[in-house]
Design an enzyme around this catalytic site. Structure first.
Site, mmCIF file in Angstrom:
data_model
loop_
_atom_site.group_PDB
_atom_site.id
_atom_site.type_symbol
_atom_site.label_atom_id
_atom_site.label_comp_id
_atom_site.label_asym_id
_atom_site.label_seq_id
_atom_site.Cartn_x
_atom_site.Cartn_y
_atom_site.Cartn_z
ATOM 1 N N LYS A 7 18.583 56.254 77.983
ATOM 2 C CA LYS A 7 18.201 56.623 76.613
ATOM 3 C C LYS A 7 18.161 55.400 75.687
ATOM 4 O O LYS A 7 18.681 54.329 76.037
ATOM 5 C CB LYS A 7 19.206 57.657 76.079
ATOM 6 C CG LYS A 7 19.235 58.959 76.897
ATOM 7 C CD LYS A 7 20.179 59.985 76.270
ATOM 8 C CE LYS A 7 20.250 61.252 77.100
ATOM 9 N NZ LYS A 7 20.985 62.332 76.406
ATOM 10 N N TYR A 51 13.486 69.078 76.677
ATOM 11 C CA TYR A 51 14.683 69.621 76.039
ATOM 12 C C TYR A 51 14.458 71.042 75.521
ATOM 13 O O TYR A 51 15.067 71.448 74.509
ATOM 14 C CB TYR A 51 15.147 68.693 74.913
ATOM 15 C CG TYR A 51 15.915 67.477 75.406
ATOM 16 C CD1 TYR A 51 16.870 67.588 76.427
ATOM 17 C CD2 TYR A 51 15.722 66.219 74.837
ATOM 18 C CE1 TYR A 51 17.583 66.480 76.879
ATOM 19 C CE2 TYR A 51 16.441 65.107 75.284
ATOM 20 C CZ TYR A 51 17.366 65.248 76.303
ATOM 21 O OH TYR A 51 18.077 64.160 76.734
ATOM 22 N N ASN A 83 28.570 61.044 68.912
ATOM 23 C CA ASN A 83 29.266 61.087 70.205
ATOM 24 C C ASN A 83 28.701 62.117 71.186
ATOM 25 O O ASN A 83 28.818 61.947 72.387
ATOM 26 C CB ASN A 83 30.767 61.332 69.995
ATOM 27 C CG ASN A 83 31.048 62.566 69.169
ATOM 28 O OD1 ASN A 83 30.678 62.625 67.993
ATOM 29 N ND2 ASN A 83 31.684 63.556 69.763
ATOM 30 N N HIS A 139 20.286 60.524 80.664
ATOM 31 C CA HIS A 139 20.053 61.911 81.085
ATOM 32 C C HIS A 139 20.026 61.946 82.608
ATOM 33 O O HIS A 139 19.495 61.034 83.245
ATOM 34 C CB HIS A 139 18.694 62.405 80.563
ATOM 35 C CG HIS A 139 18.219 63.632 81.286
ATOM 36 N ND1 HIS A 139 18.632 64.893 80.930
ATOM 37 C CD2 HIS A 139 17.415 63.783 82.376
ATOM 38 C CE1 HIS A 139 18.077 65.772 81.763
ATOM 39 N NE2 HIS A 139 17.342 65.126 82.647
ATOM 40 N N GLU A 198 11.555 67.937 86.737
ATOM 41 C CA GLU A 198 11.673 66.741 85.890
ATOM 42 C C GLU A 198 11.029 65.512 86.532
ATOM 43 O O GLU A 198 10.430 64.696 85.832
ATOM 44 C CB GLU A 198 13.155 66.475 85.582
ATOM 45 C CG GLU A 198 13.751 67.532 84.655
ATOM 46 C CD GLU A 198 15.189 67.266 84.252
ATOM 47 O OE1 GLU A 198 15.665 67.920 83.317
ATOM 48 O OE2 GLU A 198 15.857 66.416 84.894
HETATM 49 P P1 ADP Z 1 23.482 66.885 79.153
HETATM 50 O O1 ADP Z 1 22.544 65.737 78.815
HETATM 51 O O2 ADP Z 1 24.910 66.437 79.260
HETATM 52 O O3 ADP Z 1 23.015 67.686 80.348
HETATM 53 P P2 ADP Z 1 22.493 69.029 77.371
HETATM 54 O O4 ADP Z 1 21.411 69.317 78.359
HETATM 55 O O5 ADP Z 1 23.342 70.162 76.895
HETATM 56 O O6 ADP Z 1 23.494 67.873 77.885
HETATM 57 O O7 ADP Z 1 21.847 68.392 76.058
HETATM 58 C C1 ADP Z 1 20.791 67.464 76.144
HETATM 59 C C2 ADP Z 1 21.061 66.305 75.210
HETATM 60 O O8 ADP Z 1 21.025 66.765 73.859
HETATM 61 C C3 ADP Z 1 22.441 65.650 75.353
HETATM 62 O O9 ADP Z 1 22.516 64.719 76.412
HETATM 63 C C4 ADP Z 1 22.592 64.989 74.013
HETATM 64 O O10 ADP Z 1 21.850 63.789 73.914
HETATM 65 C C5 ADP Z 1 21.965 66.034 73.082
HETATM 66 N N1 ADP Z 1 22.998 66.979 72.583
HETATM 67 C C6 ADP Z 1 23.583 68.002 73.249
HETATM 68 N N2 ADP Z 1 24.469 68.662 72.487
HETATM 69 C C7 ADP Z 1 24.448 68.037 71.276
HETATM 70 C C8 ADP Z 1 25.129 68.245 70.019
HETATM 71 N N3 ADP Z 1 26.009 69.235 69.855
HETATM 72 N N4 ADP Z 1 24.855 67.386 69.004
HETATM 73 C C9 ADP Z 1 23.955 66.396 69.144
HETATM 74 N N5 ADP Z 1 23.253 66.150 70.284
HETATM 75 C C10 ADP Z 1 23.502 66.957 71.331
#
Ligand code: ADP
Length: 144
Positions: free
Chosen positions: A9, A49, A113, A120, A131
């Site tokens: 990222k 997303y 955070n 990803h 993907e």
């Molecule tokens: P992961 O990447 O750990 O699989 P998710 O698929 O739930 O997580 O979410 C995709 C991405 O969206 C995350 O990696 C992060 O960059 C962002 N994200 C997820 N939850 C939040 C949040 N509560 N606030 C801000 N950004 C978020």
């Protein structure tokens, strides 16, 4: 052998960590099948997303993911989906286990955070298949 789709990222790119993160993948024995730098667009991000598109934080994620180009990779190894998710750590960098990529290099800043978490990785074999096709054509994948 299983494949996973990785996106390094914009925070990874901005912190000059591309090489160090890829080195971890190579040290783990993961094989690089494809690798390229790309600028993400709103369209591809909304598709990638889709599962978070309705959340209030989504617009910030879209803006963040376009801040710089990202590095997309396809990696292969036995059980790589689980191994990679373990190596990355959980979404929230403050909660990621010690030694994981997100704990070591992700943002510890309040509000960032959970978003600026370096990489990803696909969350299942089914997702990985979709993907990989989203970001790579057949002729960009290499067996060697
Ligand atoms: P992961 O990447 O750990 O699989 P998710 O698929 O739930 O997580 O979410 C995709 C991405 O969206 C995350 O990696 C992060 O960059 C962002 N994200 C997820 N939850 C939040 C949040 N509560 N606030 C801000 N950004 C978020």
């Amino acid at each position: 052998m299983e494949k996973t789709l990785i996106l390094l990222k914009p925070d990874c790119v901005q912190k000059n960590l591309i090489g160090r993160v890829i080195a971890r993948f190579e040290e783990a024995g993961f094989i690089i099948r494809a690798c390229k730098m790309i600028q993400l667009t709103d369209d591809v991000l909304r598709e990638h997303y889709a599962h978070i598109a309705e959340f209030p934080f989504y617009p910030d994620v879209e803006t963040f993911m376009k801040e710089t180009p990202v590095v997309a990779l396809v990696l292969e190894a036995d059980g790589i989906i689980d191994k990679m998710r373990e190596m990355l750590g959980v979404t929230d960098c403050l909660e990621a286990a010690e030694g994981t990529i997100r704990a070591e290099w992700g943002s510890k800043e309040e509000g960032k955070n959970k978003m600026c978490n370096i990489a990803h990785a696909s969350d299942s074999a089914e997702t990985a298949e979709v993907e990989v096709k989203r970001f790579f054509s057949e002729d960009e994948l290499f067996s060697y």
